[in-house]
Design an enzyme around this catalytic site. Sequence first.
Site, PDB file in Angstrom:
ATOM      1  N   SER A  85     -36.407 -14.835 -18.008  1.00 52.35           N
ATOM      2  CA  SER A  85     -36.091 -13.647 -17.160  1.00 52.35           C
ATOM      3  C   SER A  85     -37.027 -12.814 -17.298  1.00 52.35           C
ATOM      4  CB  SER A  85     -34.719 -13.255 -17.699  1.00 52.35           C
ATOM      5  OG  SER A  85     -34.011 -12.344 -16.620  1.00 52.35           O
ATOM      6  N   ASP A 205     -31.258 -17.027 -12.596  1.00 59.69           N
ATOM      7  CA  ASP A 205     -31.647 -16.581 -13.739  1.00 59.69           C
ATOM      8  C   ASP A 205     -31.723 -17.643 -15.030  1.00 59.69           C
ATOM      9  OD1 ASP A 205     -32.076 -15.298 -16.183  1.00 59.69           O
ATOM     10  OD2 ASP A 205     -31.682 -13.218 -15.236  1.00 59.69           O
TER      11      ASP A 205
END
Length: 317
Positions: A85, A205
């Site tokens: 991320s 993600d």
Amino acid sequence: MLRARLPLFLFIILSCFARPTFALEDDDTVLREFMWQRFIDLPQKDRPKIGLALSAGGVRGFAHVGVLEVLDNARLPIDYMSGTSMGAVVGSLYASGLPIEKLWEISNHINLRTITPDLNAVGLFRFLFSSKLPSSSNLPKFFEEQLGNMQFEDMPIPFSCAAMDVKTGERVLFNSGPLAIAVRASMNLPGVFEPVQYRHRALVDGAVVDYLPTESVKQMGADYIIASVTPLDFSSTMPSSILGYVNRVNDVRAAAMIEESAREANFVLTNRVLDIKTLELKKLHQAGEVGIKEAYAKLNNLQEDLLLYALPYIFQK
């Protein structure tokens, strides 16, 4: 065995490099600096390979820039990097060769329009009437502006990042091919942005499956692993929406993942950025400053721990 023999090593070194009693620096500092210089002067092939794992955390993850600044100033060699991320964003830019000063500069220009093209009437229409989430398609354009058409194979420091395929729940590890699309997938927040369609996968993600990628950097070949973590805060606020409660459940799961993954690290830097929300992009610098403070406060301990690990390499000749 090594740690048991350590006092003998220290006695020999201190005997050879002892300073007079009027020296301004204490013996521990002198010894650490001498040993550290010996270590960083070793050719890469003659020392343990160092890996750096950068956690997820949204804007909080910009603390990794502060950590990197301190490690960079200490001339700590980094042989492998993996990020998830925001850790993927920061890590990929650094591993691609951008200087720390450039990372701080970039933070001044990042906003939601850097990530999504849907902050307009068309995007609002899609959301209200088509039930479609915004796209994160602007992020690859941002990366291409900074790095050109960078491929994983071109990066000065080997790098990897992870995303999750929402069709299967699998972790998808990127370590080859185009960099920009991989980083976009790794930070593509579920429930905020629509999944990234890539190679027959629907990617979101990587924090969902690999919040702190210590195992990834170990698999790359790292002998000694440093983890930079931005822990989650459960105490300051209570969720006030359905999405908030869903995110809280994910956060609790992530906290368990952090604890498990941290066990794979030799040294953990814990950046307590607890008062910044995931998308508070105006607070990137604030998060980075927390990273500087944490890494600077722990630098001596990190150097000493790494030197203990590396003693056989330092004295092999």
